[in-house]
Write an enzyme that holds these catalytic residues in place. Structure first.
Site, PDB file in Angstrom:
ATOM      1  N   ARG A  15       0.971  -0.761  -0.042  1.00  0.00           N
ATOM      2  CA  ARG A  15       0.152  -0.057   0.151  1.00  0.00           C
ATOM      3  C   ARG A  15       0.923   0.463   0.587  1.00  0.00           C
ATOM      4  O   ARG A  15       0.684   1.760  -0.965  1.00  0.00           O
ATOM      5  CB  ARG A  15      -1.194  -0.108   0.684  1.00  0.00           C
ATOM      6  N   ASP A  16       1.466   1.341   1.223  1.00  0.00           N
ATOM      7  CA  ASP A  16       2.449   2.914   1.402  1.00  0.00           C
ATOM      8  C   ASP A  16       3.235   2.408  -0.169  1.00  0.00           C
ATOM      9  O   ASP A  16       3.844   3.619  -0.305  1.00  0.00           O
ATOM     10  CB  ASP A  16       2.925   3.358   2.388  1.00  0.00           C
ATOM     11  N   HIS A 206       5.850   4.836  12.483  1.00  0.00           N
ATOM     12  CA  HIS A 206       6.102   5.017  10.868  1.00  0.00           C
ATOM     13  C   HIS A 206       6.653   5.514  10.593  1.00  0.00           C
ATOM     14  O   HIS A 206       6.379   6.659  10.626  1.00  0.00           O
ATOM     15  CB  HIS A 206       4.443   5.123  10.786  1.00  0.00           C
ATOM     16  N   HIS A 208       8.978   6.590   7.252  1.00  0.00           N
ATOM     17  CA  HIS A 208       9.853   7.047   6.389  1.00  0.00           C
ATOM     18  C   HIS A 208      11.202   7.635   6.144  1.00  0.00           C
ATOM     19  O   HIS A 208      12.018   8.073   7.408  1.00  0.00           O
ATOM     20  CB  HIS A 208       8.783   8.435   5.218  1.00  0.00           C
ATOM     21  N   CYS A 239       5.200   8.751  -0.139  1.00  0.00           N
ATOM     22  CA  CYS A 239       3.258   9.617  -0.075  1.00  0.00           C
ATOM     23  C   CYS A 239       3.250  10.400  -1.065  1.00  0.00           C
ATOM     24  O   CYS A 239       4.449  10.920  -1.173  1.00  0.00           O
ATOM     25  CB  CYS A 239       3.247  10.277   0.973  1.00  0.00           C
ATOM     26  N   ASN A 248       8.804   3.886   3.379  1.00  0.00           N
ATOM     27  CA  ASN A 248       8.883   3.681   4.509  1.00  0.00           C
ATOM     28  C   ASN A 248      11.158   3.427   4.651  1.00  0.00           C
ATOM     29  O   ASN A 248      10.983   2.809   3.480  1.00  0.00           O
ATOM     30  CB  ASN A 248       7.801   2.783   4.403  1.00  0.00           C
TER      31      ASN A 248
HETATM   32  P1  HMG Z   1     -12.411  14.622  -2.292  1.00  0.00           P
HETATM   33  O1  HMG Z   1     -12.478  15.041  -3.808  1.00  0.00           O
HETATM   34  O2  HMG Z   1     -13.233  15.671  -1.153  1.00  0.00           O
HETATM   35  O3  HMG Z   1     -14.198  13.630  -2.112  1.00  0.00           O
HETATM   36  O4  HMG Z   1     -11.460  13.238  -2.122  1.00  0.00           O
HETATM   37  P2  HMG Z   1     -15.787  13.041  -2.134  1.00  0.00           P
HETATM   38  O5  HMG Z   1     -16.093  12.914  -1.271  1.00  0.00           O
HETATM   39  O6  HMG Z   1     -15.999  14.758  -2.719  1.00  0.00           O
HETATM   40  O7  HMG Z   1     -15.608  12.828  -3.517  1.00  0.00           O
HETATM   41  C1  HMG Z   1     -14.613  12.902  -4.958  1.00  0.00           C
HETATM   42  C2  HMG Z   1     -14.800  12.280  -5.738  1.00  0.00           C
HETATM   43  O8  HMG Z   1     -14.046  11.171  -5.379  1.00  0.00           O
HETATM   44  C3  HMG Z   1     -16.284  11.314  -6.084  1.00  0.00           C
HETATM   45  O9  HMG Z   1     -16.302  10.572  -7.297  1.00  0.00           O
HETATM   46  C4  HMG Z   1     -16.570  10.234  -5.373  1.00  0.00           C
HETATM   47  O10 HMG Z   1     -17.496   9.868  -5.365  1.00  0.00           O
HETATM   48  C5  HMG Z   1     -14.946   9.507  -5.217  1.00  0.00           C
HETATM   49  P3  HMG Z   1     -16.532  12.073  -8.570  1.00  0.00           P
HETATM   50  O11 HMG Z   1     -18.129  12.102  -8.376  1.00  0.00           O
HETATM   51  O12 HMG Z   1     -15.633  12.748  -8.809  1.00  0.00           O
HETATM   52  O13 HMG Z   1     -16.804  10.419  -9.474  1.00  0.00           O
HETATM   53  N1  HMG Z   1     -14.855   8.963  -3.482  1.00  0.00           N
HETATM   54  C6  HMG Z   1     -13.925   8.070  -3.829  1.00  0.00           C
HETATM   55  N2  HMG Z   1     -13.898   7.250  -4.547  1.00  0.00           N
HETATM   56  C7  HMG Z   1     -12.822   5.475  -4.093  1.00  0.00           C
HETATM   57  N3  HMG Z   1     -13.087   5.461  -3.257  1.00  0.00           N
HETATM   58  C8  HMG Z   1     -13.456   6.532  -1.872  1.00  0.00           C
HETATM   59  C9  HMG Z   1     -14.294   7.427  -2.366  1.00  0.00           C
HETATM   60  N4  HMG Z   1     -14.643   8.794  -1.964  1.00  0.00           N
HETATM   61  C10 HMG Z   1     -14.021   9.517  -2.633  1.00  0.00           C
HETATM   62  N5  HMG Z   1     -12.976   6.072  -0.973  1.00  0.00           N
HETATM   63  C11 HMG Z   1     -10.561  12.135  -0.543  1.00  0.00           C
HETATM   64  C12 HMG Z   1     -11.957  12.999  -0.370  1.00  0.00           C
HETATM   65  C13 HMG Z   1     -10.577  11.383   1.013  1.00  0.00           C
HETATM   66  C14 HMG Z   1     -11.396  10.427  -0.802  1.00  0.00           C
HETATM   67  C15 HMG Z   1      -9.205  12.436  -1.467  1.00  0.00           C
HETATM   68  O14 HMG Z   1      -9.109  12.935  -0.636  1.00  0.00           O
HETATM   69  C16 HMG Z   1      -8.520  11.188  -0.766  1.00  0.00           C
HETATM   70  O15 HMG Z   1      -8.866   9.824  -2.238  1.00  0.00           O
HETATM   71  N6  HMG Z   1      -7.320  11.040  -0.168  1.00  0.00           N
HETATM   72  C17 HMG Z   1      -6.645   9.842  -0.289  1.00  0.00           C
HETATM   73  C18 HMG Z   1      -5.613  10.288  -0.305  1.00  0.00           C
HETATM   74  C19 HMG Z   1      -4.055   9.523  -0.084  1.00  0.00           C
HETATM   75  O16 HMG Z   1      -4.846   7.850  -0.641  1.00  0.00           O
HETATM   76  N7  HMG Z   1      -2.972   9.755   0.570  1.00  0.00           N
HETATM   77  C20 HMG Z   1      -1.874   8.467   0.765  1.00  0.00           C
HETATM   78  C21 HMG Z   1      -2.168   7.666   1.919  1.00  0.00           C
HETATM   79  S1  HMG Z   1      -1.951   8.605   3.676  1.00  0.00           S
HETATM   80  C22 HMG Z   1      -0.393   7.667   3.259  1.00  0.00           C
HETATM   81  O17 HMG Z   1       0.277   7.580   2.013  1.00  0.00           O
HETATM   82  C23 HMG Z   1       0.082   8.624   5.091  1.00  0.00           C
HETATM   83  C24 HMG Z   1       0.421   7.240   5.580  1.00  0.00           C
HETATM   84  O18 HMG Z   1       1.473   6.466   4.893  1.00  0.00           O
HETATM   85  C25 HMG Z   1       1.147   7.858   6.989  1.00  0.00           C
HETATM   86  C26 HMG Z   1       2.189   8.334   6.860  1.00  0.00           C
HETATM   87  O19 HMG Z   1       3.416   8.270   6.441  1.00  0.00           O
HETATM   88  O20 HMG Z   1       2.439   9.663   7.519  1.00  0.00           O
HETATM   89  C27 HMG Z   1      -0.363   6.515   6.336  1.00  0.00           C
HETATM   90 MG    MG Z   2       3.448   6.038   5.491  1.00  0.00          MG
END
Ligand code: HMG
Ligand code: MG
Length: 304
Positions: A15-16, A206, A208, A239, A248
């Site tokens: 995933r990450d 966690h 990186h 990320c 990571n």
């Molecule tokens: P948004 O644009 O504000 O959401 O995004 P929305 O509710 O307005 O929806 C917009 C569109 O996204 C719509 O589609 C929804 O259906 C769709 P459209 O009508 O435009 O075709 N949608 C989805 N589709 C699939 N699955 C869903 C979903 N939700 C809405 N769950 C949202 C808000 C949270 C969805 C967006 O910002 C997002 O997906 N962000 C994720 C970003 C991400 O994955 N980042 C990396 C992971 S975090 C990380 O790596 C850190 C970590 O490792 C720890 C660290 O290292 O610090 C964990």
């Molecule tokens: Mg991470």
């Protein structure tokens, strides 16, 4: 100084790692997770049910999770930023999910398009449904040391948001040094502050490895009783919303460190390294893990 007898590794490479690499095929992801399942790992983060517009690399998480060969003792978890994500994760048979927010407003907005307060509100229905379905929820907290948008993070802020995740019902909070700038002194201060409000067994780390400090920071965390470590096979990833952040800490390096310290992990280093070489070859690059490279050199010298 007392170190934990046993450490739980949360393998986040599929995933990450893969969320921030060149896209690989669904088949390759399935192969990777199946290889990881054979190593003795007990927790593999297998995908993310996030917007495919935001992170296209995770768009096939449903197909991946439906096709993997599962082992009964392994947790196959997934990220769920909102209720829609949880619904998908349940369809995919995730037996654990993770919600994720940040200590800093800047990263929260860039990563999940809302404020910290809004994110916690968004998680409430996830917690409610997950509890009904008996699915444990893990919390991630990003930017526990520094934020790429807002600068240094205050340890009190880490403790406050981490506690809010625990109060929501997360069984554990993983403290993320998202851009890998931390060093042991700052990490110790941050952990101490979090430990003042959250029991140590509910905290994970966690790191990186952008600035090469992850192993030193993990050692610091181990001396403070932390016994859950997130890591990524072959050091994959980064990320997408923290530009310049590298992957990571490599799982191979963590396993070797634990072996040397006499800490049990239950994971077979050689098998894990083989999984790392498979995915690295698919990505046409070398693992970032020094341990993996050393193992490869050693086995090449035996066979040449
Ligand atoms: P948004 O644009 O504000 O959401 O995004 P929305 O509710 O307005 O929806 C917009 C569109 O996204 C719509 O589609 C929804 O259906 C769709 P459209 O009508 O435009 O075709 N949608 C989805 N589709 C699939 N699955 C869903 C979903 N939700 C809405 N769950 C949202 C808000 C949270 C969805 C967006 O910002 C997002 O997906 N962000 C994720 C970003 C991400 O994955 N980042 C990396 C992971 S975090 C990380 O790596 C850190 C970590 O490792 C720890 C660290 O290292 O610090 C964990
Ligand atoms: Mg991470």
């Amino acid at each position: 100084m007392i170190l934990p007898r046993k450490v739980n590794i949360v393998e986040v490479g599929a995933r990450d790692g893969l969320q921030n690499e060149e896209p690989v095929s669904t088949h390759t992801k399935i192969r990777l997770i199946n290889l990881l399942s054979d190593t003795g790992l007990t927790h593999i983060e297998a995908g993310a049910f996030v917007s495919p517009k935001w992170v296209p690399q995770m768009a096939d998480s449903l197909e991946v999770m439906n096709a993997i060969t599962r082992r009964g003792n392994v947790i196959y978890s997934a990220l769920t930023p909102n209720f829609k994500g949880l619904e998908q994760a349940l369809k995919a048979g995730a037996n654990q999910v993770a919600i994720f927010t940040s200590c800093s407003e800047g990263f929260c907005q860039h990563n999940i398009n809302c404020s910290i307060t809004e994110s916690l509100k968004r998680f409430e229905p996830i917690m409610e449904m997950a509890t009904k379905q008996h699915i444990p929820v893990r919390g991630y907290l990003s930017c526990v040391i520094d934020c790429p948008y807002d600068g240094p993070t205050r340890p009190n802020q880490v403790a406050k948001v981490a506690k809010a995740l625990i109060d929501l019902g997360c069984y554990q909070v993983s403290l993320g040094d998202t851009i890998g700038t931390g060093t042991p002194k700052g990490v110790a201060h941050m952990l101490e502050t979090a430990q003042a409000v959250i029991p140590t067994h509910q905290l994970a780390v966690h790191f990186h490895d952008t600035w090469g400090q992850a192993l030193a920071n993990i050692y610091q965390a181990l001396t403070m009783g932390i016994d859950t470590i997130d890591s990524s096979v072959a050091g994959l990833g980064g990320c997408p919303y923290a530009h310049g952040a590298s992957g990571n800490v490599a799982t191979e390096d963590v396993l070797y460190l634990c072996q040397g310290l006499g800490i049990e992990t239950g994971v077979d280093l050689e098998l894990l390294a083989k999984a790392g070489w498979m995915i690295s070859e698919e990505l046409n690059r070398q693992p970032t893990s020094k341990v993996s490279l050393a193992l490869r050199r050693r086995s090449d010298s035996y066979t040449s």
